[in-house]
Enzyme design. Structure first.
Site, PDB file in Angstrom:
ATOM      1  N   HIS A  90      55.552  29.426 -37.051  1.00 13.94           N
ATOM      2  CA  HIS A  90      56.366  28.227 -36.843  1.00 13.94           C
ATOM      3  C   HIS A  90      57.072  27.982 -38.181  1.00 13.94           C
ATOM      4  O   HIS A  90      56.810  28.705 -39.150  1.00 13.94           O
ATOM      5  CB  HIS A  90      55.529  27.027 -36.400  1.00 13.94           C
ATOM      6  CG  HIS A  90      54.488  26.559 -37.382  1.00 13.94           C
ATOM      7  ND1 HIS A  90      53.506  27.380 -37.878  1.00 13.94           N
ATOM      8  CD2 HIS A  90      54.271  25.341 -37.959  1.00 13.94           C
ATOM      9  CE1 HIS A  90      52.724  26.691 -38.698  1.00 13.94           C
ATOM     10  NE2 HIS A  90      53.176  25.452 -38.782  1.00 13.94           N
ATOM     11  N   HIS A 140      57.165  25.161 -40.277  1.00 14.95           N
ATOM     12  CA  HIS A 140      56.755  24.168 -41.272  1.00 14.95           C
ATOM     13  C   HIS A 140      56.842  24.816 -42.654  1.00 14.95           C
ATOM     14  O   HIS A 140      56.659  26.031 -42.793  1.00 14.95           O
ATOM     15  CB  HIS A 140      55.346  23.665 -40.981  1.00 14.95           C
ATOM     16  CG  HIS A 140      55.277  22.771 -39.776  1.00 14.95           C
ATOM     17  ND1 HIS A 140      54.102  22.334 -39.230  1.00 14.95           N
ATOM     18  CD2 HIS A 140      56.279  22.217 -39.032  1.00 14.95           C
ATOM     19  CE1 HIS A 140      54.361  21.541 -38.194  1.00 14.95           C
ATOM     20  NE2 HIS A 140      55.668  21.456 -38.044  1.00 14.95           N
ATOM     21  N   ASP A 185      55.171  25.246 -45.221  1.00 18.90           N
ATOM     22  CA  ASP A 185      54.120  26.078 -45.820  1.00 18.90           C
ATOM     23  C   ASP A 185      53.924  27.401 -45.090  1.00 18.90           C
ATOM     24  O   ASP A 185      52.969  28.132 -45.364  1.00 18.90           O
ATOM     25  CB  ASP A 185      52.793  25.300 -45.897  1.00 18.90           C
ATOM     26  CG  ASP A 185      52.321  24.799 -44.545  1.00 18.90           C
ATOM     27  OD1 ASP A 185      53.172  24.380 -43.729  1.00 18.90           O
ATOM     28  OD2 ASP A 185      51.095  24.825 -44.296  1.00 18.90           O
ATOM     29  N   HIS A 186      54.845  27.718 -44.166  1.00 19.99           N
ATOM     30  CA  HIS A 186      54.757  28.984 -43.437  1.00 19.99           C
ATOM     31  C   HIS A 186      56.038  29.802 -43.522  1.00 19.99           C
ATOM     32  O   HIS A 186      56.081  30.913 -43.004  1.00 19.99           O
ATOM     33  CB  HIS A 186      54.387  28.729 -41.971  1.00 19.99           C
ATOM     34  CG  HIS A 186      53.017  28.140 -41.814  1.00 19.99           C
ATOM     35  ND1 HIS A 186      51.908  28.881 -41.490  1.00 19.99           N
ATOM     36  CD2 HIS A 186      52.571  26.868 -42.020  1.00 19.99           C
ATOM     37  CE1 HIS A 186      50.838  28.097 -41.480  1.00 19.99           C
ATOM     38  NE2 HIS A 186      51.213  26.864 -41.796  1.00 19.99           N
ATOM     39  N   HIS A 196      50.845  22.084 -32.172  1.00 15.42           N
ATOM     40  CA  HIS A 196      51.118  21.783 -33.577  1.00 15.42           C
ATOM     41  C   HIS A 196      52.634  21.773 -33.800  1.00 15.42           C
ATOM     42  O   HIS A 196      53.166  20.902 -34.484  1.00 15.42           O
ATOM     43  CB  HIS A 196      50.433  22.830 -34.451  1.00 15.42           C
ATOM     44  CG  HIS A 196      50.681  22.664 -35.916  1.00 15.42           C
ATOM     45  ND1 HIS A 196      50.161  21.635 -36.642  1.00 15.42           N
ATOM     46  CD2 HIS A 196      51.417  23.397 -36.786  1.00 15.42           C
ATOM     47  CE1 HIS A 196      50.552  21.733 -37.898  1.00 15.42           C
ATOM     48  NE2 HIS A 196      51.321  22.797 -38.013  1.00 15.42           N
ATOM     49  N   ASP A 237      47.903  27.389 -37.368  1.00  9.54           N
ATOM     50  CA  ASP A 237      47.703  25.937 -37.423  1.00  9.54           C
ATOM     51  C   ASP A 237      47.265  25.317 -36.098  1.00  9.54           C
ATOM     52  O   ASP A 237      47.224  24.095 -35.973  1.00  9.54           O
ATOM     53  CB  ASP A 237      48.961  25.237 -37.955  1.00  9.54           C
ATOM     54  CG  ASP A 237      49.133  25.450 -39.458  1.00  9.54           C
ATOM     55  OD1 ASP A 237      48.246  26.066 -40.072  1.00  9.54           O
ATOM     56  OD2 ASP A 237      50.156  24.996 -40.013  1.00  9.54           O
ATOM     57  N   HIS A 252      43.844  26.836 -43.023  1.00 15.25           N
ATOM     58  CA  HIS A 252      43.804  25.931 -44.183  1.00 15.25           C
ATOM     59  C   HIS A 252      42.375  25.433 -44.440  1.00 15.25           C
ATOM     60  O   HIS A 252      42.138  24.232 -44.563  1.00 15.25           O
ATOM     61  CB  HIS A 252      44.747  24.744 -43.947  1.00 15.25           C
ATOM     62  CG  HIS A 252      46.194  25.120 -43.774  1.00 15.25           C
ATOM     63  ND1 HIS A 252      46.894  25.886 -44.682  1.00 15.25           N
ATOM     64  CD2 HIS A 252      47.089  24.830 -42.789  1.00 15.25           C
ATOM     65  CE1 HIS A 252      48.139  26.039 -44.263  1.00 15.25           C
ATOM     66  NE2 HIS A 252      48.283  25.415 -43.118  1.00 15.25           N
TER      67      HIS A 252
HETATM   68 ZN   LIG Z   1      50.231  25.150 -42.133  1.00 14.25          ZN
END
Ligand SMILES: [Zn+2]
Length: 268
Positions: free
Chosen positions: A96, A98, A100-101, A185, A207, A252
């Site tokens: 996805h 976001h 942090d990805h 998510h 996630d 995470h």
């Molecule tokens: Zn994440």
């Protein structure tokens, strides 16, 4: 034919509140959690799943997440640890978008890019509560243009080299490399199941479940577009892990992450 190898590329760490990790449950307080990408060395090519966060972006837009990242924890740095360069990656798949990805996508202009068909449109026009999640649009000239954020684009990122092939549903990307559709998510979120010749499969929740405790308690993160779909996805992940006798790895979860192989160590 050589067996599949999986490397975890350590991407540093971020901080969020416990109530974000465990939605409406907590406990409150700062939680530092790891971010990593997954490199699959496969007979059909080199596949990179997700690309971590960009330190400068987080410092500029979300400094309260207190990013920690060394040079070795960037995509070029982590690839360098195992003797590779960004141009050696054939395919980038983003679970996805976001921040942090997808923060390292910009370093991979030569790779083929794949994601769920609804994720780029969502990054172009996120829900009001998704704006921080989708705040790094450097992975896509299309999204950066749609959001008026072309200042984020690294020189050399064009529509031609940041266009994604869109998929939907479950897809076997290469033999034994399964993309498992787990929305909730985000609108087009995927988990990843990798099968090997000589060891148990690994199911990366991504996630759909930040931590082991998340999956065990069916408690998702506070960041989501559809929490009901998120719970269904967690049930799906649990069932699939049982059916395949897969080892679960969480996206995470600092406590579990400390036991994972990173750097030059690999699975396979
Ligand atoms: Zn994440």
């Amino acid at each position: 034919m050589t067996d599949t190898k999986v490397y975890l590329l350590d991407g540093g760490s971020l901080v969020i509140d416990g109530y974000h990790v465990f939605w409406n449950r907590g406990p409150a307080g700062e939680v530092r959690f790891p971010v990593y990408s997954i490199l699959v060395e496969h007979a059909e090519g080199r596949f990179l799943f997700d690309t971590g966060f960009d330190y400068d972006h987080v410092m500029k837009v979300l400094p309260f997440e207190k990013p920690m990242q060394t040079k070795e924890q960037t995509i070029p740095g982590a690839l360098g640890l195992i003797g590779l360069e960004p141009k050696d990656v054939n395919v980038v798949f983003n679970s996805h978008f976001h921040f942090d990805h997808c923060g390292g996508n910009k370093h991979l202009p030569d790779a083929k890019k794949i994601c769920h068909r609804l994720e780029v449109p969502q990054a172009c026009n996120p829900q009001p509560f998704e704006h921080l999640g989708y705040s790094d649009v450097s992975f896509s000239a299309e999204a950066a243009e749609a959001r008026g954020m072309t200042d984020q684009l690294m020189a050399g990122t064009t529509r031609a080299n940041s266009t994604f092939e869109g998929i939907e549903g479950d897809v076997e990307l290469a033999k034994g490399v399964h993309l498992i559709f787990t929305p909730g998510h985000s609108i087009g979120h995927y988990s990843l199941l990798v099968e090997f010749q000589t060891r148990r499969p690994i199911l990366f929740t991504i996630d759909a479940a930040y931590t082991q405790k998340s999956l065990e308690t069916l408690c998702q993160a506070s960041f989501h577009i559809d929490p009901v779909a998120g719970v269904a996805s967690m049930h799906r992940v649990r069932k699939l892990a049982e059916e395949k006798d897969a080892e679960l790895m969480y996206s995470h979860d600092m406590e579990n992450y400390r036991t994972y192989r990173t750097g030059t160590q690999f699975y396979g």
